[in-house]
Design an enzyme around this catalytic site. Structure first.
Site, PDB file in Angstrom:
ATOM      1  CE  LYS A   1      -3.869  -2.316   2.158  1.00 55.77           C
ATOM      2  NZ  LYS A   1      -4.488  -2.760   3.403  1.00 55.77           N
TER       3      LYS A   1
ATOM      4  CD  GLN B   1      -3.541  -4.822   6.413  1.00 53.29           C
ATOM      5  OE1 GLN B   1      -3.379  -3.847   5.680  1.00 53.29           O
ATOM      6  NE2 GLN B   1      -4.153  -5.919   5.986  1.00 53.29           N
TER       7      GLN B   1
ATOM      8  CG  ASP C   1     -10.010  -0.337   4.551  1.00 51.98           C
ATOM      9  OD1 ASP C   1      -9.783  -0.564   3.350  1.00 51.98           O
ATOM     10  OD2 ASP C   1      -9.283  -0.741   5.478  1.00 51.98           O
TER      11      ASP C   1
END
Ligand SMILES: *[C@@H]1O[C@H](CO)[C@@H](O)[C@H](O)[C@H]1NC(C)=O
Length: 298
Positions: free
Chosen positions: A58, A102, A125
């Protein structure tokens, strides 16, 4: 010559590259005209090798398009308060436009509590319950849509696959992929069915699909004979199976038997190189839309 028809291979790697190029020029344009640099913060808890790899990828993807990355790495045994403290700092940091935690988090951490702490304006997200709730409701719009299902929809759009009025089947009902994928297909006016581990007649339902999105995580679950001829297949599964011919000892396969399916489907994503590369591209895209919304830019 063979008489067997074969499907269009949906090239996620190529589409993702194109999207990253589009984002890079947008980022450069915004920076040039306003001086604003988009920022993405990633919170990593513990030392899982796979999570470290995702975070590294990322970061690299951000660098390539000119998005600044911020990172907080916390030890496995940290407390919920430690994580929330970092989230609050990123929530109020004006250089940060997107925050992602994460997953998975260590066992002792309450995932719901952590995800709720991310401000919805920076929830790139799309996992905040308010964003998911809006996704499910007619006439409401989420600020962000989860990256993997958004990537699936983007592939359908970029290959001009009509969704409206079609029968779509999603295999899997996870919060991260299956459930939001079904909601997105419904928003695009498909008629949806969700097949999961307790479904009694999965083959029968899957055979009705004009569009199939599979997020089961079971290698070669879907056989060619389960597909309606001409179906479009989006395979989210990335499963490692033993392979003595590979130097690594394994290879990656999807949920769908690619060899069988590619002579039945009209279009299909390969694994790897299908949905996989789209996820990070959508994360960058969500970060770009966030900076535009926060600063009211065109
Ligand atoms: C879906 O149907 C609704 C209601 O008819 C319509 O307003 C909307 O534009 C449609 N969306 C798509 C993507 O076709």
């Amino acid at each position: 010559m063979t008489t067997q028809s074969s499907s269009i291979i949906i090239d996620g790697k190529l589409v993702a590259k194109k999207i990253r190029d589009e984002i890079a020029s947008e980022v450069a344009r915004i920076k040039g005209s306003t001086g604003i640099v988009p920022g993405l913060a990633v919170i990593l808890v513990g030392s899982r090798k796979d999570s470290q790899t995702y975070v590294r990828n990322k970061k690299k993807a951000c660098e390539e398009v000119g998005i600044e990355s911020f990172e907080a790495t916390l030890p496995e045994d940290c407390t919920e308060e430690d994580i929330i403290k970092h989230i609050s700092d990123f929530n109020s940091n004006p250089s940060v436009h997107g925050i992602l935690v994460q997953l998975p988090l260590p066992q002792h951490i309450n995932e719901e509590k952590i995800l709720n702490a991310v401000t919805i304006e920076k929830d790139v997200d799309g996992f905040h319950p308010l964003n998911i709730g809006r996704l499910a409701m007619q006439g409401r719009d989420p600020l962000f849509v989860p990256c993997t299902p958004k990537g699936c929809m983007e592939l359908l759009h970029r290959y001009n696959i009509e969704i409206k009025g079609k029968r779509a089947v999603v295999i899997g009902r996870s919060n991260i992929v299956g459930m939001p994928a079904a909601l997105l297909l419904q928003r695009a006016n498909a008629t949806i069915s969700i097949v999961h581990s307790k479904t009694k007649n999965p083959e029968e339902i899957i055979r009705q699909a004009d569009i199939l999105i599979s997020a089961a995580g079971v290698p070669n679950l879907v056989r060619g004979s389960w597909l309606k001829p001409g179906a479009v297949v989006i395979d989210v599964g990335i499963n490692a199976v033993d392979d003595s011919e590979s130097p690594r000892g394994y290879k990656l396969v999807g949920d769908v038997c690619f060899g069988e399916a590619s002579s039945v489907a009209s279009a299909i994503t390969p694994v790897p190189g299908g949905v996989g590369p789209m996820t990070i591209a959508m994360l960058l895209s969500n970060t770009l839309s966030s900076v535009k919304r926060i600063h009211d830019l065109k």
